[in-house]
Enzyme design. Structure first.
Site, mmCIF file in Angstrom:
data_model
loop_
_atom_site.group_PDB
_atom_site.id
_atom_site.type_symbol
_atom_site.label_atom_id
_atom_site.label_comp_id
_atom_site.label_asym_id
_atom_site.label_seq_id
_atom_site.Cartn_x
_atom_site.Cartn_y
_atom_site.Cartn_z
ATOM 1 N N LYS A 166 -23.882 -51.437 -74.206
ATOM 2 C CA LYS A 166 -24.581 -50.945 -75.403
ATOM 3 C C LYS A 166 -26.078 -51.169 -75.233
ATOM 4 O O LYS A 166 -26.494 -52.219 -74.731
ATOM 5 C CB LYS A 166 -24.031 -51.721 -76.612
ATOM 6 N N SER A 188 -21.306 -49.491 -85.015
ATOM 7 C CA SER A 188 -22.433 -48.927 -84.315
ATOM 8 C C SER A 188 -22.223 -48.762 -82.805
ATOM 9 O O SER A 188 -22.971 -48.012 -82.178
ATOM 10 C CB SER A 188 -23.669 -49.799 -84.547
ATOM 11 N N SER A 226 -18.786 -53.476 -85.745
ATOM 12 C CA SER A 226 -19.310 -52.465 -84.815
ATOM 13 C C SER A 226 -18.618 -52.354 -83.468
ATOM 14 O O SER A 226 -18.887 -51.414 -82.735
ATOM 15 C CB SER A 226 -20.790 -52.711 -84.570
HETATM 16 N N1 GLN Z 1 -21.509 -51.021 -90.213
HETATM 17 C C1 GLN Z 1 -21.995 -52.337 -90.424
HETATM 18 C C2 GLN Z 1 -23.471 -52.290 -90.707
HETATM 19 O O1 GLN Z 1 -23.979 -51.231 -90.773
HETATM 20 C C3 GLN Z 1 -21.719 -53.182 -89.233
HETATM 21 C C4 GLN Z 1 -22.626 -52.905 -88.102
HETATM 22 C C5 GLN Z 1 -22.415 -53.826 -86.954
HETATM 23 O O2 GLN Z 1 -21.382 -54.478 -86.839
HETATM 24 N N2 GLN Z 1 -23.420 -53.915 -86.127
HETATM 25 O O3 GLN Z 1 -24.110 -53.270 -90.879
#
Ligand code: GLN
Length: 491
Positions: free
Chosen positions: A80, A155, A179
């Site tokens: 990532k 994400s 994410s």
């Molecule tokens: N969707 C969640 C957020 O927007 C989690 C994102 C993540 O785990 N980085 O914060």
């Protein structure tokens, strides 16, 4: 010498070290696959072809010379793009870091390289890992390989899409509120969030530091265990990384094939009674639970009474930490600087206004508000107290059961554009995953079935702190008795 392109990371590694497959050949095939499919999927923000082929050639040379090789020898892995690499760019999918070149490698990148993995590219994400669909990326669009009109989740959507479409054997993601697990669920792959502190965050660009954790996305549970073996362990450069005295990392492959006897599975009432749980998702998870019952498990009703506060608590804590972490992008230290500032305050204001996307700005504002004097006690401090109650709910549950099981996401992957203008609905897609980060416990999402129109459905399994060995064994029990991880999308 040919490499079966469809094998798992473990099988490929074993074939490479036994001189039955070539690392160069495996990498070449992966780059062919990327060339063929990534225009459509958009999983990668950058690829590292020359460097990867050089590494692969070196591995093949060492095999010929009879030298010892690491546990990921020759395995093409994607990472990532919020993990720092001293090679290539590290962008966090943000215009503010578009041209940023990190001066050092993240701990996990060092670990992958020491294990002789072949890093092939950096994957797309929601900008600064803020989002649930990859639509917040400032630098590219990723689609779901099972249905390109749908999101891959977020994400870590790029990593999940890359694994699902066989453009790598495994990938790393980061998980602050779901994410890794939610995109794994949406793309039909395995995604593991280890216990907070199990994997060093050194070199992970921070979002919510008390929630962030790095983990693998993989084709199989076995490959997730293999990846965890490589990245887990103490690192003095991350003060929240656990020492061996506290909880030493194990060999997660050692007992993986041993099913657990008398397994007690907790079914969280609040997760199944939740509004918005899609009926096909619910029936798939209930069927999966029957598979466990057939393997001798016992299902036990559990209530986690503070779950209804999880979303509110998470979005206070995560945004508060983000507003502080993202203060460093000031137009001076890193990344984008506005072209013609009026004065030094304008360097800060305009660089940030031009560099950050709308969701990142929204979160910085929310977090700044929650931390501001007069509101700190009412919001941030209150959220920290509720976080403790949520942790307590899990501790009590794990006195009665070995694990908890629920859907990873309330619905199958949604359409691109469907939720992007409604942040609150988007935040609800994390309803089953975020409490896990608040508690710090480990959790995994594994493929548990498909909808009538062939969209993957993920099942989330959770265990108590530092029991990834048990978590992976429970996941493997299901995988060994079903064939969902064998399926792949038609590209
Ligand atoms: N969707 C969640 C957020 O927007 C989690 C994102 C993540 O785990 N980085 O914060």
């Amino acid at each position: 010498m040919t490499t079966n392109h469809q094998t798992s990371a473990l099988q490929l590694r074993n074939a490479v070290v036994q001189n039955q497959a070539s690392a160069v050949d495996a990498a070449e095939k992966i780059f062919q696959c990327i060339e063929q499919h990534d225009k459509k999927i958009g999983a990668f923000l950058s690829t590292l072809r020359d460097r990867a082929l050089e590494k692969a050639a070196d591995i093949d040379r060492r095999v010929q010379a009879g030298q010892p090789l690491g546990p990921l020898a020759g395995v093409p892995v994607a990472i990532k793009d919020n993990l720092c690499t001293e090679f290539g760019a590290t962008t966090c999918a943000s215009k503010i870091l578009q041209n940023f070149h990190a001066p050092y490698n993240a701990h996990v990148v060092e670990k992958l390289e020491a294990a002789d993995a072949v890093i092939i590219g950096k994957t797309n994400l929601d900008e600064f890992a803020m989002g649930s669909s990859c639509e917040n990326s400032g630098l590219g669009k990723t689609v779901n390989p099972w249905d390109t009109s749908r999101v891959p989740g977020g994400s870590s959507g790029g990593s999940a899409a890359a694994v699902a479409s066989r453009m790598c054997y495994a990938a790393l993601g980061s998980d602050t509120g779901g994410s890794i697990r939610q995109p794994a669920s949406f793309c039909g792959v395995v995604g593991l969030k280890p216990t907070y502190g199990r994997v060093s965050r050194y070199g992970l660009i921070a979002y919510g530091s008390s929630l962030d954790q790095i983990g693998p996305l993989a084709r199989t549970v076995t490959d997730a265990a293999l990846m965890l073996n490589v990245i887990a362990g103490h690192d003095h450069r991350d003060s929240t990384s656990v020492t061996n005295q506290m909880a030493s990392a194990k060999d997660y492959l050692a007992d993986l094939e041993k099913p657990l006897k008398n397994l007690k599975i907790g079914i969280v009432r609040e997760f199944f009674d939740a509004d918005g749980l899609d009926p096909e998702v619910e029936s798939t998870i209930r069927n999966a639970l029957k598979t466990y019952e057939n393997l001798g498990a016992q299902l036990i009703d559990i209530s986690l009474s503070h779950m209804k506060y999880a979303i509110a608590t998470y979005y206070l804590i995560a945004t508060a930490e983000a507003s502080s972490n993202l203060a460093r992008y000031d137009g001076v230290h890193y990344g984008h600087r506005t072209a013609q500032p009026r004065d030094y305050v304008d360097v800060y204001n305009s660089s940030r206004a031009e560099g950050f996307g709308p969701e990142v700005k929204r979160r910085i504002m929310l977090g700044t508000y929650a931390l501001s004097s007069g509101y700190y006690d009412a919001y941030y401090l209150k959220a920290l107290k509720v976080r403790n109650l949520i942790r307590g709910d899990f501790d009590t549950a794990f006195e009665k059961v070995d694990c908890l099981i629920c859907p990873t996401a309330p619905a199958p992957p949604f359409k691109i554009g469907e939720k992007i203008n409604d942040p609150l609905t988007m935040y609800l897609s994390d309803i089953y995953t975020i409490a896990i980060n608040l508690a710090g416990i480990p959790a995994i999402s594994i493929p548990a079935g498909f909808t009538g129109n062939n969209l993957p459905i993920g099942m989330q399994i959770m265990t108590t702190n530092f029991t990834e060995d048990k978590l992976l064994r429970i996941a493997r029990m299901f995988e060994a008795n079903t064939d969902f991880t064998d399926r792949k999308p038609q590209l």
